[in-house]
Motif scaffolding. Structure first.
Motif, PDB file in Angstrom:
ATOM      1  N   GLN A   1      -3.520   1.990  -3.556  1.00 34.36           N
ATOM      2  CA  GLN A   1      -4.281   1.164  -2.627  1.00 34.36           C
ATOM      3  C   GLN A   1      -4.700  -0.131  -3.336  1.00 34.36           C
ATOM      4  O   GLN A   1      -5.579  -0.116  -4.197  1.00 34.36           O
TER       5      GLN A   1
ATOM      6  N   GLU B   1      -1.083   4.325   1.564  1.00 32.56           N
ATOM      7  CA  GLU B   1      -2.406   4.316   0.916  1.00 32.56           C
ATOM      8  C   GLU B   1      -3.379   3.316   1.545  1.00 32.56           C
ATOM      9  O   GLU B   1      -4.394   2.974   0.929  1.00 32.56           O
ATOM     10  N   VAL B   2      -3.058   2.818   2.733  1.00 28.77           N
ATOM     11  CA  VAL B   2      -3.916   1.778   3.339  1.00 28.77           C
ATOM     12  C   VAL B   2      -5.352   2.289   3.533  1.00 28.77           C
ATOM     13  O   VAL B   2      -5.584   3.463   3.824  1.00 28.77           O
ATOM     14  N   SER B   3      -6.309   1.374   3.361  1.00 29.38           N
ATOM     15  CA  SER B   3      -7.724   1.736   3.526  1.00 29.38           C
ATOM     16  C   SER B   3      -8.130   1.584   4.992  1.00 29.38           C
ATOM     17  O   SER B   3      -7.456   0.894   5.755  1.00 29.38           O
TER      18      SER B   3
ATOM     19  N   ARG C   1      -5.253  -3.084  -1.473  1.00 26.76           N
ATOM     20  CA  ARG C   1      -5.862  -3.960  -0.459  1.00 26.76           C
ATOM     21  C   ARG C   1      -4.919  -5.087  -0.066  1.00 26.76           C
ATOM     22  O   ARG C   1      -5.369  -6.189   0.268  1.00 26.76           O
TER      23      ARG C   1
ATOM     24  N   GLU D   1       0.825  -1.229   0.000  1.00 27.26           N
ATOM     25  CA  GLU D   1       0.000   0.000   0.000  1.00 27.26           C
ATOM     26  C   GLU D   1       0.856   1.275   0.000  1.00 27.26           C
ATOM     27  O   GLU D   1       0.486   2.263   0.609  1.00 27.26           O
TER      28      GLU D   1
END
Ligand code: NIG
Ligand code: FE
Length: 424
Positions: free
Chosen positions: A265, A285-287, A267, A261
């Motif tokens: 992003q 960019e982690v969700s 996942r 990430e």
């Protein structure tokens, strides 16, 4: 063996045994201070912390004549040796020319696609002899150790083909036996897709040739490999390929610890949590779902502020991670892109860029980093029964180490590794 006595502060980052602190509470850091005569730490001849407490109390329990080395720490502070959870420290050929390109506006991936970046370092590292790489690594390890690190992770990943990946792992192994700090080694053969191949072909090669061969070297006692890593990114290895490689490494006994990430992003945090990863690095960019999954699986987030700084990336959402109960660790990410060996600088950047408090940064650079490497039982805090890895700070309070940006030689008065003074 060693008695450090009369310290003004002893900083304990873990008051609860092996349990790792998520770094969100001031209670993660306990400071022993204020006693008349100060505080002492005693390390035994095996390099293990035998006792700590008020200097006058320790004086009644132990005979000074039995101690080999006594350090007067009057006015100074004792903190745990620092732990650097992420480095690429074995390589030849720096990339200062690419720094200029990036300053002129090129992105990391622009340069990678043009055949520079990791590919440039792979060419130079493959051309270098094992002896050359070893001497480069030893020089870097000396600087890392002088900057206060007593436990460091080191990756392969600039060989890409089996022969050169094994060469790098051998270099790490040879360094491990002579340097005054502990090394956790990581096989990162999936760091880039070799030229003239596809990611699918490279994945098959890693699964069918690299991992079986490296596993047999480990079984024969010829190598030690602690972790498996993949650079999961658009244009490098995708999530299914990353999953397959990490799972194969785990099946072969390695701890999962990978790059995810960073620029997009994908996942991969969710995937890593599902595989039971010890740690995932970068995570810019982690969700929110990825953060929640990592909190559930107990996967450590390794934040790398030097990289976010160098590449002017959006910083990883460390505050959200901490709020969700993810343990956050820090690494220097030392590599030809992020040319920083000093964890005190990394902690300063973590506070300013990632909005961590100084206690959080200390926890992240000690006990949580040790936990990311599966070694928090022996590393990362000043506790009875753990390795006597200590920093003696020539400062009235421990925070001065983070406050000082660069030039740490005056603040770090001594680096102690397993009870031996390795820098003074
Ligand atoms: O963690 N992102 C991938 N790996 C390294 C960079 C390696 C390199 O550019 O040589 C990192 O930043
Ligand atoms: Fe990295």
């Amino acid at each position: 063996k060693l008695l450090v006595e009369h310290a003004r502060q002893i900083v304990q980052v873990c008051a609860c045994g092996e349990r790792v602190l998520s770094g969100n509470s001031m209670k993660s850091v306990a400071v022993l201070e204020g006693a008349e005569g100060g505080y002492s730490v005693l390390v035994d001849r095996a390099g293990i912390i035998a006792d700590l407490g008020k200097s006058d109390e320790l004086a009644t329990k132990y005979n000074r004549e039995d101690v080999d080395n006594i350090i007067d720490a009057t006015g100074k502070c004792v903190i745990p040796g620092l732990v650097d959870a992420h480095t690429h420290a074995v390589w030849a050929g720096d990339r200062v020319h690419e720094f200029a390109m990036k300053l002129a506006g090129a992105t990391y991936m622009d340069i990678h696609r043009m055949g520079g970046g990791i590919h440039y370092t792979v060419n130079h590292t493959c051309a270098a002899s094992e002896e050359t790489l070893l001497s480069l690594l030893l020089n870097r390890m000396r600087q890392i150790s002088q900057s206060g690190t007593t436990f460091v992770e080191v990756k392969s990943g600039y060989g890409l083909n089996l022969e050169n990946e094994v060469k790098m792992l051998r270099v790490i192994d040879r360094a491990r036996k002579v340097v005054p700090l502990e090394i956790s080694s990581t096989y990162c053969g999936a760091h880039a897709v070799p030229k003239q191949t596809t990611a699918a072909e490279a994945t098959q090669d890693i699964l069918q040739t690299h991992i079986p061969h490296i596993t047999s070297l480990v079984r024969e006692g010829q190598l030690r490999v602690d972790n498996i890593d993949v650079f999961c990114e658009v244009g490098v290895f995708d999530v299914p390929q990353t999953r397959a490689i990490l799972q194969a490494g785990k099946d072969a006994g390695m701890q999962i610890n990978f790059h995810g990430e960073e620029l997009n992003q994908l996942r991969s945090a969710e995937m890593g949590a599902e595989l039971g990863a010890h740690a995932i690095s970068h995570l810019e960019e982690v969700s929110p779902e990825g953060i929640a999954a990592m909190a559930r699986s107990g996967t450590v987030a390794v934040a790398l502020p030097t990289t976010a700084y160098m590449l002017r990336l959006r910083p990883p959402p460390v505050r959200d991670m901490i709020a969700e109960g993810v343990a956050v660790a820090l690494g220097s990410d030392f590599n030809p892109n992020a040319h920083c060996l000093a964890m005190p600088v990394v902690m300063n950047l973590a506070c300013v860029i990632l909005h961590m408090s100084m206690p959080e940064a200390l926890v992240a650079a000690t006990i949580n980093a040790a936990h990311a490497l599966g070694q928090s039982a022996m590393h990362g805090s000043v506790e009875k029964g753990k390795w006597g890895n200590l920093l003696l700070l020539n400062a009235p309070t421990w925070e001065h180490l983070i406050y000082q940006l660069g030039c740490h030689n005056d603040v770090i008065s001594a680096v102690i590794f397993k009870g031996d003074v390795v820098h003074q």
